[in-house]
Design a protein around this motif. Structure first.
Motif, short mmCIF file in Angstrom:
data_model
loop_
_atom_site.label_atom_id
_atom_site.label_comp_id
_atom_site.label_asym_id
_atom_site.label_seq_id
_atom_site.Cartn_x
_atom_site.Cartn_y
_atom_site.Cartn_z
N ALA A 158 0.83 -1.20 0.00
CA ALA A 158 0.00 0.00 0.00
C ALA A 158 0.86 1.25 0.00
O ALA A 158 0.42 2.33 0.38
CB ALA A 158 -0.93 0.00 1.21
N GLU A 159 2.09 1.12 -0.44
CA GLU A 159 3.07 2.20 -0.30
C GLU A 159 3.19 3.06 -1.55
O GLU A 159 3.29 2.54 -2.67
CB GLU A 159 4.44 1.60 0.03
CG GLU A 159 5.53 2.63 0.22
CD GLU A 159 6.89 1.99 0.50
OE1 GLU A 159 7.89 2.73 0.49
OE2 GLU A 159 6.94 0.77 0.73
N ASP A 160 3.18 4.36 -1.35
CA ASP A 160 3.62 5.29 -2.38
C ASP A 160 5.14 5.36 -2.22
O ASP A 160 5.65 5.97 -1.28
CB ASP A 160 2.99 6.67 -2.17
CG ASP A 160 3.47 7.69 -3.20
OD1 ASP A 160 4.36 7.36 -4.00
OD2 ASP A 160 2.95 8.82 -3.20
N VAL A 161 5.86 4.70 -3.10
CA VAL A 161 7.30 4.53 -2.91
C VAL A 161 8.05 5.86 -2.85
O VAL A 161 9.14 5.93 -2.26
CB VAL A 161 7.92 3.63 -4.01
CG1 VAL A 161 7.43 2.20 -3.86
CG2 VAL A 161 7.61 4.17 -5.41
N ASP A 162 7.48 6.91 -3.41
CA ASP A 162 8.15 8.21 -3.35
C ASP A 162 8.34 8.68 -1.91
O ASP A 162 9.24 9.45 -1.61
CB ASP A 162 7.36 9.25 -4.13
CG ASP A 162 7.46 9.04 -5.64
OD1 ASP A 162 8.44 8.41 -6.08
OD2 ASP A 162 6.57 9.50 -6.37
N ALA A 163 7.47 8.20 -1.01
CA ALA A 163 7.58 8.59 0.40
C ALA A 163 8.83 8.01 1.06
O ALA A 163 9.26 8.48 2.12
CB ALA A 163 6.33 8.15 1.17
N SER A 164 9.43 6.99 0.45
CA SER A 164 10.63 6.35 1.01
C SER A 164 11.91 6.99 0.51
O SER A 164 13.01 6.57 0.90
CB SER A 164 10.64 4.85 0.67
OG SER A 164 9.60 4.18 1.34
N LEU A 165 11.80 7.99 -0.34
CA LEU A 165 12.99 8.62 -0.91
C LEU A 165 13.92 9.21 0.15
O LEU A 165 15.14 9.03 0.05
CB LEU A 165 12.59 9.68 -1.93
CG LEU A 165 13.74 10.43 -2.58
CD1 LEU A 165 14.66 9.48 -3.35
CD2 LEU A 165 13.20 11.52 -3.53
#
Length: 253
Positions: free
Chosen positions: A74-81
């Motif tokens: 359920a992750e917006d991967v941009d948030a892990s940048l």
């Protein structure tokens, strides 16, 4: 038909209907595309996966070494940048948006997502010397299959599981999950094929992936390949907020 037989028949019919419903809707329990955020054309890499566009967020593409990131369900991967940039300074970062996530098309499945990850890896090999692969939660099952088939520099698995089939069986103990599940993500089957140094990062208070599942996965790697690190007090979705998380991503033990 006696009353007992009628009740038994109705219960069996209801159970069969429930199993059929789970089979038909199972992928909605695995994949949760987040709300689509605006795509910056300057940092977007689009792959063509047999006519299906795959959106990859790309940063510092000119760097010699790279990191390929595969996120949670359920992750917006941009948030892990931010934490990836802190853990891997000086490296190019590529964060893949699964099918139907971000600006990617198509529909997600285990076979399709692993194929997309392999496609991205091959694309990156042409311009980067070394590629570290990071897979978080659902993405750990994709990352381990990628690392089993390609010469990755290092593999990092965050809150990984032994298999999704085992996790599903915990949630649906009275359903024949092994027969019904299409996307089983049996990571243990691929662990012994991984040659790259591997770090498994578990959350000490993981409420989604049982610690036993992560520990079992660790036993399937060849001796000396993998090390298991536990972030005490961290939950499944809050592990990235812990101070030691970035250090563990970077490889500090």
């Amino acid at each position: 038909m006696t009353t007992v037989l009628r009740i038994t028949f109705l219960l069996a019919l209801a159970y069969g209907g429930f199993c059929l419903l789970l089979f038909a809707t199972q992928r909605s329990y695995i994949y949760f595309p987040p709300p689509t955020s605006p795509t910056d054309p300057a940092t977007a890499l689009m792959l063509d996966a047999g006519g299906v566009p795959i959106h990859v967020s790309a940063h510092a593409q000119q760097a010699g070494d790279a990191v390929l990131y595969l996120g949670g369900n359920a992750e917006d991967v941009d948030a892990s940048l931010p934490e990836l940039a802190a853990a891997f300074p000086g490296r190019a970062l590529y964060l893949m948006h699964y099918r139907s996530y971000g600006a990617s098309g198509g529909k997600p499945s285990e076979r399709a997502l692993v194929a997309d990850a392999l496609l991205l890896f091959e694309r990156l090999r042409g311009s980067h010397r070394n590629i570290t692969v990071v897979g978080r939660s659902l993405g750990s099952g994709i990352a381990i299959q990628l690392a089993a088939q390609r010469p990755v520099e290092r593999l990092v698995l965050v809150t990984p599981y032994n298999s999704v089939a085992e996790i599903a069986a915990l949630h649906f103990p009275y359903v024949p999950v092994a027969w019904l599940l299409r996307d089983k993500y049996e990571s243990w089957r691929h662990a012994s094929e991984v040659q790259a140094p591997t770090t498994l990062i578990a959350a000490g208070q993981d409420e989604v992936i049982p610690r036993a599942s992560t520990e079992m996965l660790a036993t399937h790697f060849k001796p000396g390949v993998a090390v298991l690190q536990v972030v005490k007090g961290a939950g499944h979705n809050t592990i990235g907020l812990q101070g030691q998380y970035v250090a563990l991503l970077a490889g500090a033990h």
